[in-house]
Design an enzyme around this catalytic site. Structure first.
Site, short mmCIF file in Angstrom:
data_model
loop_
_atom_site.label_atom_id
_atom_site.label_comp_id
_atom_site.label_asym_id
_atom_site.label_seq_id
_atom_site.Cartn_x
_atom_site.Cartn_y
_atom_site.Cartn_z
N GLU A 173 0.85 -1.19 0.00
CA GLU A 173 0.00 0.00 0.00
C GLU A 173 0.89 1.24 0.00
O GLU A 173 1.85 1.33 0.78
CB GLU A 173 -0.93 0.04 1.21
CG GLU A 173 -1.81 1.29 1.23
CD GLU A 173 -2.79 1.32 2.39
OE1 GLU A 173 -3.45 2.36 2.56
OE2 GLU A 173 -2.89 0.31 3.12
N ASN B 272 -4.51 5.08 -2.27
CA ASN B 272 -5.71 5.62 -1.63
C ASN B 272 -6.23 6.84 -2.40
O ASN B 272 -5.45 7.68 -2.86
CB ASN B 272 -5.40 6.04 -0.19
CG ASN B 272 -5.15 4.84 0.70
OD1 ASN B 272 -6.07 4.17 1.14
ND2 ASN B 272 -3.88 4.55 0.95
N GLU C 64 -8.02 2.15 -3.66
CA GLU C 64 -8.79 2.01 -2.43
C GLU C 64 -9.68 3.23 -2.22
O GLU C 64 -9.22 4.37 -2.26
CB GLU C 64 -7.85 1.84 -1.23
CG GLU C 64 -6.97 0.60 -1.33
CD GLU C 64 -6.12 0.39 -0.08
OE1 GLU C 64 -6.26 1.21 0.87
OE2 GLU C 64 -5.33 -0.56 -0.05
N ASP D 136 -12.35 0.45 1.24
CA ASP D 136 -11.51 0.66 2.42
C ASP D 136 -12.37 0.99 3.64
O ASP D 136 -13.49 1.51 3.52
CB ASP D 136 -10.54 1.81 2.15
CG ASP D 136 -9.33 1.78 3.07
OD1 ASP D 136 -9.19 0.81 3.84
OD2 ASP D 136 -8.54 2.74 3.02
N GLU E 288 -6.34 -4.54 8.04
CA GLU E 288 -5.35 -3.52 8.39
C GLU E 288 -5.07 -3.56 9.88
O GLU E 288 -5.88 -4.00 10.69
CB GLU E 288 -5.88 -2.13 8.02
CG GLU E 288 -6.14 -1.91 6.55
CD GLU E 288 -6.69 -0.53 6.27
OE1 GLU E 288 -6.00 0.23 5.58
OE2 GLU E 288 -7.80 -0.20 6.74
#
Length: 538
Positions: A310, A365, A397, A427, A484
């Site tokens: 990520e 993201n 995400e 997410d 996560e």
């Protein structure tokens, strides 16, 4: 127009004494000339009386004509004097009206910003002479734009006038009340230094009055309000300085959504300065490529192999070193800079990751602000084209909360991304109000369970039940789950036992730079196990 009237008034104030002196000299000159001529002609007349015959008759005619001219000259001078006096009165009236317009809000009849500053300074000096402080309220309406949008500007203007009357009625005749801008008001009054209770009580009354429903033209109108308060320093500063402090307190009330008045303190100003410095630093950093990607490993919970990374933004500050995103991301979003910042980080991340193992995916993201950009899909495709990064290796995400603003636009964007072969991850799953609806409405490929559930997994049975339920649901939908915030072996074992596919967190290692990832992958030739990765990045 306020500037026009203030400049004209100032010019007229300076020129008025000179114009008055000119008028007086003009009239005096006429009178003196008339008197001199009258005396001369009079003496000539009496001299003519001593003449005889035709000479006397001729002299009398000349004297009569001269006297007539003198009288006419005097009457003309007097008439001109009266006209000049009338013009002066009209000019004074015009200057008074201009001064009133320059210092008064035309809609509500309250003071405007200039009038508030001028009259407030007089009030401050008066309070200072009595060893008192000047208290300033800065009040802003909330949801007032919705009143204009729903009912029209006439109703909005009527609401402003009614609010102005309420403010004036509550504070009384001595305090100053002003409308500074569209939906912003200010109040100033003198109070005993250090005694905040009267100000608190008055502020509460104002908030209650402003937020009460109003009936205007048969319509029920209601707005909210925020209020900041500042107190003058003894012998220091001027009204605009203290109004600025009240505005800072108002901003704090708005940011915290406080329904109570907020007093200014120096910490707010320091925070504002730091906020401004970060904003300017972000703008400078964007121009000089200071925002770089860091990579947090995503590990297969069954095999322990790295399956992806990520991308996390870091600010490589030339003086402070790497800065955590929590310090600059909210400010970048607030000032509309998050799009540029995100593109810069993603571009650098893809340019580095394109040479890595083709089986490793890169997750990026997207902020809620970016998801309101109808060109977002095209921007991401352009980044892929510039770096040569395969679309099927990219995972975008999207947080649940970002979908609430415009689900139709979000559907259009994610559909465009899917058509390019890009994978999508939902997410922070579980933190929204309609997670299942989003799974049905949008074609997500991955579910990411929010770290807030994982953090309390060992101590909160409800969190464990939620994670287990999400894993079961995802298995039924044939959608893999990424967890996560895995920080220890206990959590790792628990989520693996629930059937979750992929995990990430500091248990597997801290985020590292692209060069470190490249070196790590090159040294192992294959994806290292989770425990080896943890040892390598510790």
């Amino acid at each position: 127009m306020r500037g026009y009237f203030s400049v004209q008034s100032a010019w007229r104030d300076r020129s008025a004494p000179l114009a008055s002196a000119r008028r007086d000299l003009f009239v005096l000159a006429i009178v003196i000339a008339a008197v001199v001529l009258l005396i001369w002609n009079g003496s000539a007349f009496f001299q003519r009386l001593s003449l005889a015959g035709s000479e006397m008759e001729s002299g009398l005619k000349i004297a009569a004509v001269a006297l007539t001219l003198n009288v006419a000259l005097i009457l003309f001078g007097w008439r001109r004097y009266v006209d000049l006096q009338h013009e002066a009165e009209l000019r004074r009236d015009g200057e008074a009206r201009a001064a009133l317009i320059a210092s008064t809000d035309g809609m509500t009849g309250l003071l405007n910003r200039k009038g508030f500053a001028d009259d407030g300074e007089e009030l401050r000096l008066s309070a200072q002479g009595r060893d008192q402080s000047l208290i300033i309220f800065s009040l802003q309406l909330n949801r007032f734009k919705a009143v204009n949008d729903r009912h029209g500007y006439d109703v909005g203007d009527a609401a402003l006038r009614q609010i102005a009357l309420e403010l004036r009625e509550i504070v009384g005749s001595e305090p100053l009340v002003a409308r500074l801008a569209g939906d912003e008001f200010a109040v100033a009054f003198a109070a005993a230094a250090g005694d905040t209770e009267p100000a608190d009580l008055l502020a509460e009354r104002l908030l209650q009055a402003v937020t009460r429903p109003m009936e205007i033209d048969g319509r029920l109108v209601q707005v909210g309000a925020f209020l900041g308060i500042a107190e003058s320093d003894p012998g220091e500063g001027q009204v605009p300085d203290f109004l600025r402090r009240a505005d800072i307190a108002l901003d704090r009330a708005k940011s915290t959504r406080s329904a109570r008045p907020i007093w200014f303190d120096q910490g707010m100003e320091r925070a504002l300065i730091a906020h401004s410095e970060i904003e300017q630093g972000i703008r400078h950093g964007l121009e000089h490529g200071q925002f770089i990607p860091y990579f947090e490993a995503q590990v297969d919970l069954l095999t322990g192999n790295i399956v992806g990374f990520e991308v996390l933004a870091r600010w490589d500050h030339p003086l402070s070193g790497p800065i955590e995103p929590s310090r600059f991301i909210p400010i970048a979003e607030e000032h509309g800079l998050i799009g540029r910042l995100s593109e810069q980080v993603i571009l650098n991340a893809l340019a580095q990751a394109v040479a890595w193992d083709p089986s490793i995916k890169i997750s990026v993201n997207i902020s809620p602000t970016q998801l309101t950009d109808s060109w977002l899909a095209q921007r991401i495709v352009r980044l892929l084209a510039e770096t040569g990064f395969p679309a099927e290796r990219l995972v975008v995400e999207i947080t649940e909360s970002s979908l609430f603003a415009d689900l139709d636009l979000a559907r259009t964007i994610v559909t465009s991304l899917k058509n390019q072969g890009i994978r999508l991850a939902l997410d922070d799953f579980g933190t929204g109000f309609s997670s299942l609806a989003h799974l049905r409405a949008l074609p997500f490929d991955v579910i990411k369970i929010d770290r807030s559930f994982v953090a309390t997994l060992a101590t909160d049975p409800e969190s464990a039940a939620i994670v287990r339920a999400v894993a079961t649901l995802a298995e039924a939908l044939k959608v893999p789950v990424t967890v996560e915030g895995i920080e220890d072996a206990t959590t790792h074992a628990a989520v693996a036992g629930f059937g979750c596919s992929v995990g990430q967190g500091w248990y597997f290692g801290k985020p590292i730079s692209g060069d470190q990832v490249t070196a790590m992958l090159r040294s192992r030739h294959v994806a290292p196990s989770a425990h080896k990765l943890s040892a390598h990045t510790a």
